[in-house]
Design an enzyme around this catalytic site. Structure first.
Site, mmCIF file in Angstrom:
data_model
loop_
_atom_site.group_PDB
_atom_site.id
_atom_site.type_symbol
_atom_site.label_atom_id
_atom_site.label_comp_id
_atom_site.label_asym_id
_atom_site.label_seq_id
_atom_site.Cartn_x
_atom_site.Cartn_y
_atom_site.Cartn_z
ATOM 1 N N ILE A 25 0.819 -1.214 0.000
ATOM 2 C CA ILE A 25 0.000 0.000 0.000
ATOM 3 C C ILE A 25 0.854 1.266 0.000
ATOM 4 C CG2 ILE A 25 -2.024 -1.050 1.059
ATOM 5 C CD1 ILE A 25 -1.089 -0.025 3.763
ATOM 6 N N GLY A 26 2.173 1.091 0.004
ATOM 7 C CA GLY A 26 3.039 2.255 -0.034
ATOM 8 C C GLY A 26 4.490 1.842 -0.047
ATOM 9 N N ARG B 287 11.874 5.469 0.644
ATOM 10 C CA ARG B 287 13.261 5.389 0.182
ATOM 11 C C ARG B 287 13.871 4.019 0.429
ATOM 12 N NH1 ARG B 287 17.242 9.156 2.713
ATOM 13 N NH2 ARG B 287 16.023 8.774 4.608
ATOM 14 N N PHE B 288 13.535 3.397 1.553
ATOM 15 C CA PHE B 288 14.262 2.208 1.960
ATOM 16 C C PHE B 288 13.404 0.957 2.103
ATOM 17 C CE2 PHE B 288 16.820 5.654 4.176
ATOM 18 C CZ PHE B 288 17.759 5.718 3.162
ATOM 19 N N ASP C 70 11.603 14.414 10.808
ATOM 20 C CA ASP C 70 11.246 14.377 9.383
ATOM 21 C C ASP C 70 9.757 14.675 9.204
ATOM 22 O OD1 ASP C 70 11.686 14.174 6.665
ATOM 23 O OD2 ASP C 70 11.530 11.987 6.603
#
Length: 288
Positions: free
Chosen positions: A20-21, A24-25, A145
């Protein structure tokens, strides 16, 4: 909370669903508790790509994420923080079972609207974000973040939840934080400058989010990351008349106090919650 066993142990306790997503990692998948059937999500971060990177900070953050996220979300936690339900780790990956927030993120909401958020809605979201940050800061956790992509919505309740603690750090014993962590448009000047810093970096980032909700643009712009950092360091905050023509003086006052380069004068998350614009426009989110 389980801390070992990796994906095999994960699959014994949870039924994994579709992706679902992704970030970056790693990837985020829907999952279900084998015991209760509860719908959740699992964020999986492979370690190999992080080991191959020249910056060892990324792997260190991935390995400490379960501890810091648990500290931020352990009961009784803020309803505006994505809760960590279980963690599994082995030599190959870190798997975190978290709240399923299937109402999209703030970036998607703004993009789908194709227009700015009205002040009462922006204030409600800002209040919920400040509530989440205040709760984390009380536990000695800085998110580091804060950005629209990490602000998720619960489809059932519409509540905003702060997610992705992959860059978070613990400062609870009074230690100062360091390192260039975060996303260029949202990072605080003291981070860019390479100085040690405290939890108010999150308030700066939240101020950028608020500016964006009110105007549809970011306050410090550049075509490249170095240009963005230069703009952040200059810290020249402007309210272009075309973008802010309908924005109230009270809203702009809060933005100024959140995007204050002088950290000693910058509001804390708790003070943001007490700002008159939040109190008058934020609704019952302030009480959460």
């Amino acid at each position: 909370m389980p801390g070992t066993g990796g994906e095999e142990a994960l699959r014994q306790q949870y039924v994994l669903g579709e992706e679902i997503g992704h970030g970056r990692f790693g990837v985020v998948r829907r999952c279900y508790s084998a015991a209760t059937g509860e719908a959740l999500a699992v964020k999986s971060t492979p370690k190999a790509p992080l080991r191959d990177k020249s910056d060892p900070l990324d792997l260190a953050l991935a390995e400490q994420e379960p501890k810091v996220h648990l500290l931020a979300s352990a009961p009784p936690c803020s309803p505006h923080v994505v809760a960590l339900h279980a963690a599994f780790e082995d030599a190959h990956a870190v798997h975190l079972v978290i709240d399923l927030c299937d109402g999209g993120d703030l970036f998607s909401l703004i993009s789908a609207r194709g227009r700015l958020l009205p002040e009462h809605e922006a204030a409600r979201i800002a209040a919920q974000l400040a509530s989440a940050l205040a709760a984390c800061h009380r536990r000695g956790v800085a998110h580091r973040d804060v950005k629209p992509d990490n602000l998720l919505f619960d489809a059932a309740t519409g509540a905003l939840k702060l997610g992705d603690f992959g860059s978070a750090e613990w400062f609870g014993d009074g230690r100062a934080m360091s390192g260039l962590v975060g996303t260029p448009y949202y990072v605080a000047p003291e981070v860019v400058a390479g100085r040690e810093y405290g939890e108010k970096v999150d308030v700066w980032s939240a101020g950028v989010v608020l500016y964006m909700m009110l105007s549809g643009t970011v306050p410090f712009y550049g075509a490249t990351a170095p240009e963005i950092f230069e703009a952040v360091l200059r810290g020249t905050l402007r309210f272009p008349p075309r973008a802010f023509a309908s924005v109230s003086p009270e809203a702009k006052d809060l933005v100024r106090r959140m995007l204050c380069r002088d950290v000693s004068r910058r509001l804390s998350a708790e003070q943001v919650l007490r700002h008159p614009w939040i109190v008058s426009r934020g609704g019952n989110a302030v009480a959460d």
